[in-house]
Design an enzyme around this catalytic site. Structure first.
Site, PDB file in Angstrom:
ATOM      1  N   GLY A 135       1.018  -1.126   0.097  1.00  7.84           N
ATOM      2  CA  GLY A 135      -0.233  -0.284   0.144  1.00  7.84           C
ATOM      3  C   GLY A 135       0.395   1.352   0.302  1.00  7.84           C
ATOM      4  N   SER A 159       3.220  -6.753  -4.010  1.00  3.68           N
ATOM      5  CA  SER A 159       2.562  -5.734  -3.645  1.00  3.68           C
ATOM      6  C   SER A 159       3.933  -4.391  -4.368  1.00  3.68           C
ATOM      7  CB  SER A 159       1.328  -4.889  -3.005  1.00  3.68           C
ATOM      8  OG  SER A 159       0.753  -3.988  -3.697  1.00  3.68           O
ATOM      9  N   ASP A 171      -9.388 -23.762 -21.344  1.00  6.17           N
ATOM     10  CA  ASP A 171      -9.315 -24.925 -19.737  1.00  6.17           C
ATOM     11  C   ASP A 171      -8.475 -25.598 -20.269  1.00  6.17           C
ATOM     12  OD1 ASP A 171      -9.190 -26.175 -17.827  1.00  6.17           O
ATOM     13  OD2 ASP A 171     -11.625 -26.654 -17.523  1.00  6.17           O
ATOM     14  N   ASP A 183      -3.853 -27.073 -21.170  1.00  7.63           N
ATOM     15  CA  ASP A 183      -2.398 -27.862 -21.368  1.00  7.63           C
ATOM     16  C   ASP A 183      -3.247 -29.064 -21.004  1.00  7.63           C
ATOM     17  OD1 ASP A 183      -5.337 -27.611 -19.085  1.00  7.63           O
ATOM     18  OD2 ASP A 183      -4.502 -26.488 -17.958  1.00  7.63           O
ATOM     19  N   LEU A 205      -6.289 -30.752 -19.967  1.00  5.50           N
ATOM     20  CA  LEU A 205      -6.941 -31.083 -18.725  1.00  5.50           C
ATOM     21  C   LEU A 205      -7.824 -30.116 -18.842  1.00  5.50           C
ATOM     22  CD1 LEU A 205      -6.801 -33.562 -16.313  1.00  5.50           C
ATOM     23  CD2 LEU A 205      -6.095 -31.815 -14.992  1.00  5.50           C
ATOM     24  N   ASP A 255     -10.079 -28.615 -15.973  1.00  8.95           N
ATOM     25  CA  ASP A 255     -10.089 -28.618 -14.656  1.00  8.95           C
ATOM     26  C   ASP A 255     -10.040 -27.243 -13.695  1.00  8.95           C
ATOM     27  OD1 ASP A 255      -7.666 -27.537 -16.065  1.00  8.95           O
ATOM     28  OD2 ASP A 255      -6.259 -28.830 -14.080  1.00  8.95           O
ATOM     29  N   ASP A 280      -4.149 -10.128 -11.609  1.00  3.79           N
ATOM     30  CA  ASP A 280      -3.769  -9.019 -10.679  1.00  3.79           C
ATOM     31  C   ASP A 280      -4.356  -8.559 -11.246  1.00  3.79           C
ATOM     32  OD1 ASP A 280      -2.894  -7.107 -10.202  1.00  3.79           O
ATOM     33  OD2 ASP A 280      -0.546  -8.283  -9.204  1.00  3.79           O
ATOM     34  N   HIS A 297      -4.556 -10.079  -7.291  1.00  2.00           N
ATOM     35  CA  HIS A 297      -3.029  -9.586  -6.216  1.00  2.00           C
ATOM     36  C   HIS A 297      -2.721 -10.438  -5.250  1.00  2.00           C
ATOM     37  CE1 HIS A 297      -0.856  -6.399  -6.007  1.00  2.00           C
ATOM     38  NE2 HIS A 297      -1.137  -6.165  -4.787  1.00  2.00           N
TER      39      HIS A 297
END
Length: 595
Positions: A149, A232, A306, A309, A311, A313, A472, A509
């Site tokens: 922050g 961060s 999805d 890769d 699979l 999942d 993020d 994030h």
């Protein structure tokens, strides 16, 4: 705690990214971000590594299993160091604090300040507040805990990481600070010239030699190894230290680093203006892209990506190929009538694509990086950064900390109006400006001076691990990937000898989201620094306390986090076990995988 709690370095032009390494992305003039509160730290005892490359500044060898003996806490009240005042020294009994349900051992808690002064600018008293926790069972290591922050508070120096580790629990002496101002001075400390510089980089430089001297006083010997970590804005502190203070630290762990924070903050205001074009209520930008609509888009991403890769999942490991496979306009239904959560309007589709493509001026000059499409955009934290933070965090940060000269405090009366009325074309360049008493621009004091040339770090044998979530909402993993691409190019394809980047699918994030976000990143860093064991992958698991883990996931799910640019590919075996995956280069197999 100020409501302006906001996570977040010298503007230098950067070259083009290495071809073929990454999904679409753009290079910023440096590295940026804007972020929330997070602590990160931890360590792992181990034998000394082989000697690093030569030079008198090479890493020292660890003392062989001879941890220091902690002096009586009371003796540390007499610790003397220039411009330093010790406020209190307390012995903390074992079990007083804990991590993950496990007690943290006995330690001394030292609190104090450095460089206390009365400002000639505003008449307020400023100081760098700190605390240091010195464990009885010391492992010979020092850890600087970079906080998130706007800083402004001394977060307990427990050395916690979102990966589950605790540096203090693992024997590190840990330092935490407020970076040179208190919470009551947020965000207007940004108008005070020295407070700006302390927040940006000078607090770390001031505190580091003092912390090592305090360790020496406490244990009668200096630390064998020194580490810095944070998420961060704490990740930004870590990236800055890798460029400015590589002679002081042996290992760097940056998570979701906002290392181009001024750029990212301006981009947040630009984004707010785009969201406002399709919001039904500009006071609540969530109405631009509702939770139901975000789920609609996330499901469309999963439908297309999805299985890339191998699979199905609920996770997108092959994000590079996904950016080519997915299109908002093609894959998300367009509304024929009113918005009802099952479709997007033509205007919404256009705004979403513009936001993910990255902030630009009206003449197409880049402000900040693109963002990847990832199903983790369903999480509340993503929405908080995209829709809430521009008004509450980014507007005051841009106005008071990053603009030169800073704005008048009167903008606090209408931060929403300031954000939506911010003239990006005219004002964005002020993050690169100096003026009068403001002798460094925010892109100088906030960002690493030259983050893609880390000669000191490399030549000392120091190591660096950077991690970033694919979802993020404020600091883009595309920006982090672009940084690594250029770093690798500058070191002729050999950056992995001292720096490695890991992207975490689904993670928001710093942590959270539909992700396996629990990892031992700092322990891996220590093993690399001290044992010479470079991490080929990190094994990450589900956090049982994460409410955004889908209900149909196994609570024992684990996945490998791969060294960029590799991605996890399913091979065979238990689909909930990381051992069933291998890290491979991305490849465009557009099949939809196995269940």
């Amino acid at each position: 705690m100020s409501r302006f709690f906001y996570g977040s370095p010298q503007g230098i032009p950067r070259g083009e990214p290495a071809a073929g390494r990454r999904r679409r992305r753009t290079l910023s003039t440096t590295m940026a971000a804007v972020a929330a509160s997070v602590l990160l730290t931890a360590g792992l005892a181990g034998p000394a590594s082989a000697a690093p490359p030569g030079g008198q500044d090479a890493l020292p060898q660890l003392a062989a299993a001879q941890p220091g003996t902690l002096q009586e806490c009371e003796t540390l009240t007499g610790f003397a160091y220039p411009a330093t005042e010790i406020a209190s020294v307390t012995r903390v009994a074992a079990g007083t604090v804990s991590n993950g349900g496990q007690p943290i051992g006995e330690h001394c808690l030292v609190r104090g300040t450095m460089n206390e002064r009365v400002s000639a600018f505003d008449g307020q008293t400023y100081a760098i507040g700190f605390e240091m926790r010195l464990p009885v069972a010391w492992a010979g290591r020092y850890l600087y805990q970079g906080n998130g922050g706007l800083d402004g508070s001394v977060t307990p120096a427990l050395g916690l990481t979102r990966g589950g580790e605790s540096g203090l629990q693992m024997g590190f002496a840990v330092l935490s600070s407020d970076a040179g101002h208190n919470g009551a001075q947020n965000p207007l400390f940004g108008r005070e010239p020295q407070a700006r510089l302390d927040y940006g980089y000078q607090a770390v430089g001031t505190l580091t030699p003092m912390a090592k001297a305090l360790i020496t006083a406490a244990y009668d010997r200096a630390p064998d190894r020194s580490y810095i970590t944070g998420g961060s804005n704490g990740g930004r502190h870590t990236m800055v230290a890798a460029a400015r203070y590589a002679d002081q630290y042996d290992g760097f762990l940056a998570i979701a680093p906002g290392f181009n924070l001024p750029q990212a903050a301006v981009a947040q205001l630009w984004q707010a203006q785009q969201w406002a074009r399709v919001a039904t209520n500009t006071a609540d930008l969530n109405t631009a892209f509702t939770p139901q609509e975000r789920t609609l888009v996330a499901n469309a991403i999963l439908t297309r990506c999805d299985g890339l890769d191998g699979l199905v999942d609920g996770m997108v490991q092959d994000s590079t190929i996904c950016q080519r496979a997915f299109s908002v306009k093609r894959d998300v239904p367009r509304c024929d009538g009113d918005r009802d959560g099952t479709c997007l309007t033509k205007e919404q589709q256009a705004v979403i694509e513009e936001v993910f493509a990255g902030a630009r001026t009206s003449n197409n000059k880049e402000i900040y990086s693109s963002f990847p499409f990832d199903p983790g955009l369903t999480q509340a934290g993503w929405a908080g950064w995209k829709f809430g933070s521009p008004y509450t965090r980014d507007a005051p940060a841009v106005g008071f900390i990053f603009m030169t000269p800073p704005e008048d405090p009167g903008i606090l009366a209408d931060l929403q109006g300031y954000a939506l009325g911010f003239d990006v074309d005219a004002e964005a360049e002020k993050i690169y400006a100096t003026s009068g008493i403001y002798t460094e621009s925010s892109m100088s004091f906030m960002t690493p001076p030259d983050p893609t040339h880390l000669d000191t770090l490399r030549e000392r044998g120091a190591k660096m691990i950077v991690m970033h979530g694919a979802s993020d909402g404020v600091f883009s993993p595309d920006d982090t990937a672009a940084w690594f691409d250029e770093l690798d190019r500058n070191y002729r394809g050999d950056a992995e000898a001292f720096a490695r980047y890991f992207e975490v699918p689904g993670m928001g994030h710093v942590a959270g989201g539909p992700a396996t976000d629990q990892h031992a990143g700092l322990a891996a860093l220590v093993a690399w620094v001290e044992q010479g064991t470079a991490p080929a992958q990190l094994v990450a698991s589900v956090n049982p306390a994460n409410p955004e883990v889908p209900a149909d996931w196994s609570p024992t799910r684990s996945r490998p986090l791969c060294v960029y640019p590799q991605v996890a590919q399913y091979i065979s075996g238990d689909p909930e076990n990381a051992a069933s995956f291998a890290c491979e280069d991305p490849h465009p197999g557009l099949g939809y995988g196995k269940r």
